[in-house]
Design a protein around this motif. Structure first.
Motif, PDB file in Angstrom:
ATOM      1  N   SER A  95      29.008  35.291  42.711  1.00  0.00           N
ATOM      2  CA  SER A  95      28.407  34.127  43.358  1.00  0.00           C
ATOM      3  C   SER A  95      27.617  34.635  44.552  1.00  0.00           C
ATOM      4  N   GLY A  96      26.317  34.309  44.582  1.00  0.00           N
ATOM      5  CA  GLY A  96      25.512  34.774  45.691  1.00  0.00           C
ATOM      6  C   GLY A  96      24.082  34.302  45.628  1.00  0.00           C
ATOM      7  N   ALA A  97      23.288  34.776  46.596  1.00  0.00           N
ATOM      8  CA  ALA A  97      21.891  34.380  46.736  1.00  0.00           C
ATOM      9  C   ALA A  97      20.973  35.340  45.989  1.00  0.00           C
TER      10      ALA A  97
ATOM     11  N   ASP B  22      18.764  37.323  46.923  1.00  0.00           N
ATOM     12  CA  ASP B  22      18.535  38.650  47.496  1.00  0.00           C
ATOM     13  C   ASP B  22      19.818  39.431  47.741  1.00  0.00           C
ATOM     14  N   ASP B  23      20.925  38.976  47.157  1.00  0.00           N
ATOM     15  CA  ASP B  23      22.209  39.677  47.286  1.00  0.00           C
ATOM     16  C   ASP B  23      22.096  41.037  46.589  1.00  0.00           C
ATOM     17  N   PRO B  24      22.450  42.146  47.268  1.00  0.00           N
ATOM     18  CA  PRO B  24      22.375  43.466  46.612  1.00  0.00           C
ATOM     19  C   PRO B  24      23.220  43.570  45.351  1.00  0.00           C
ATOM     20  N   ALA B  25      24.272  42.745  45.253  1.00  0.00           N
ATOM     21  CA  ALA B  25      25.142  42.790  44.082  1.00  0.00           C
ATOM     22  C   ALA B  25      24.706  41.833  42.978  1.00  0.00           C
ATOM     23  N   PHE B  26      23.548  41.186  43.138  1.00  0.00           N
ATOM     24  CA  PHE B  26      23.075  40.236  42.135  1.00  0.00           C
ATOM     25  C   PHE B  26      23.007  40.923  40.773  1.00  0.00           C
ATOM     26  N   PRO B  27      23.585  40.314  39.740  1.00  0.00           N
ATOM     27  CA  PRO B  27      23.606  40.984  38.423  1.00  0.00           C
ATOM     28  C   PRO B  27      22.217  41.086  37.808  1.00  0.00           C
ATOM     29  N   GLU B  28      21.984  42.187  37.119  1.00  0.00           N
ATOM     30  CA  GLU B  28      20.713  42.424  36.449  1.00  0.00           C
ATOM     31  C   GLU B  28      20.886  42.189  34.948  1.00  0.00           C
ATOM     32  N   PRO B  29      19.827  41.752  34.273  1.00  0.00           N
ATOM     33  CA  PRO B  29      19.940  41.526  32.820  1.00  0.00           C
ATOM     34  C   PRO B  29      20.234  42.829  32.090  1.00  0.00           C
TER      35      PRO B  29
ATOM     36  N   ILE C  50      28.539  32.917  38.200  1.00  0.00           N
ATOM     37  CA  ILE C  50      28.826  33.164  36.784  1.00  0.00           C
ATOM     38  C   ILE C  50      30.329  33.211  36.576  1.00  0.00           C
ATOM     39  N   TRP C  51      30.789  32.430  35.594  1.00  0.00           N
ATOM     40  CA  TRP C  51      32.176  32.489  35.152  1.00  0.00           C
ATOM     41  C   TRP C  51      32.179  33.032  33.730  1.00  0.00           C
ATOM     42  N   PRO C  52      32.800  34.176  33.479  1.00  0.00           N
ATOM     43  CA  PRO C  52      32.785  34.745  32.129  1.00  0.00           C
ATOM     44  C   PRO C  52      33.641  33.919  31.179  1.00  0.00           C
ATOM     45  N   ALA C  53      33.401  34.123  29.893  1.00  0.00           N
ATOM     46  CA  ALA C  53      34.198  33.432  28.879  1.00  0.00           C
ATOM     47  C   ALA C  53      35.641  33.903  28.944  1.00  0.00           C
ATOM     48  N   SER C  54      36.545  32.972  28.717  1.00  0.00           N
ATOM     49  CA  SER C  54      37.969  33.315  28.755  1.00  0.00           C
ATOM     50  C   SER C  54      38.420  34.029  27.482  1.00  0.00           C
ATOM     51  N   GLY C  55      37.564  34.044  26.471  1.00  0.00           N
ATOM     52  CA  GLY C  55      37.896  34.708  25.218  1.00  0.00           C
ATOM     53  C   GLY C  55      36.738  34.561  24.247  1.00  0.00           C
ATOM     54  N   PRO C  56      36.874  35.093  23.039  1.00  0.00           N
ATOM     55  CA  PRO C  56      35.772  35.063  22.068  1.00  0.00           C
ATOM     56  C   PRO C  56      35.407  33.662  21.600  1.00  0.00           C
ATOM     57  N   GLU C  57      36.254  32.681  21.865  1.00  0.00           N
ATOM     58  CA  GLU C  57      35.963  31.315  21.425  1.00  0.00           C
ATOM     59  C   GLU C  57      35.654  30.396  22.606  1.00  0.00           C
TER      60      GLU C  57
END
Length: 202
Positions: free
Chosen positions: A126-128, A130-137, A161-168
């Motif tokens: 979670s961030g803005a 310009d956050d250095p930790a911003f995820p890249e594609p 971003i909240w990742p999926a809790s599982g494959p479904e």
């Protein structure tokens, strides 16, 4: 003055996210039948009502929120690439208000992100913009904006971003979309959106 075009309260937003906790996501990603009674039955099983739309399938949930399902391939409804809706939308009525739009979007974001945490827990990020930790594609065509475009347009202005809790399950993304940076004299808008994506295989 700025114009608030859409505003679902954080409380309503919380209820919408709670409703999604009970959705059969594998059925969503496979996609619906094209039309008719089969489509109505598919929506009913998911707790939704289909809403007529030309290019995408729109549905209305039990909370009254309309959501759009975007297909992997245009011109068909299945399989589904993402489910999306806008919970807040503010536009400047004058270019001088562009910074006000950004400030108000950041304030509103805080409330919606807190509401999402109350249902989904701690986000992976979670961030803005310009956050250095911003995820890249991780690859071309990914739903994350390429770094150069993100920095040029300051969009997404905020992202969680909240990742999926599982494959479904689903990947849940809450973000402030500003679109393309305005040219001199253009008015800016900001949308707080939710996108849900199938679990990724990285």
């Amino acid at each position: 003055m700025t114009t608030l075009k859409t505003e679902r309260s954080p409380q309503q937003f919380t209820e919408e996210l709670k409703e999604l906790e009970h959705v059969d996501w594998p059925a969503v990603w496979v996609g619906p039948p094209s039309s008719g009674q089969a489509l109505d039955d598919w929506c009913t099983l998911l707790g939704w009502r289909p809403v007529p739309s030309e290019r995408t399938l729109s549905v209305e949930t039990a909370t009254g929120q309309q959501m759009a399902l975007y297909p992997v391939v245009g011109g068909d409804w299945a399989p589904v690439a993402s489910l999306s809706w806008t919970t807040w939308h503010l536009r400047a009525d004058d270019p001088a208000e562009n910074q006000t739009v950004l400030d108000r979007a950041a304030e509103a974001w805080t409330a919606y992100e807190a509401a999402a945490r109350s249902v989904l827990g701690e986000p992976e990020f979670s961030g803005a913009w310009d956050d250095p930790a911003f995820p890249e594609p991780p690859h071309d065509g990914h739903w994350l904006m390429p770094r150069d475009l993100r920095l040029e347009n300051q969009s997404p202005y905020r992202l969680a971003i909240w990742p999926a809790s599982g494959p479904e399950g689903r990947v849940t993304v809450l973000w402030v979309n500003l679109g393309i940076a305005p040219l001199p004299g253009e008015k800016r808008g900001a949308l707080i959106k939710v996108d849900c994506y199938p679990p990724e295989v990285l």
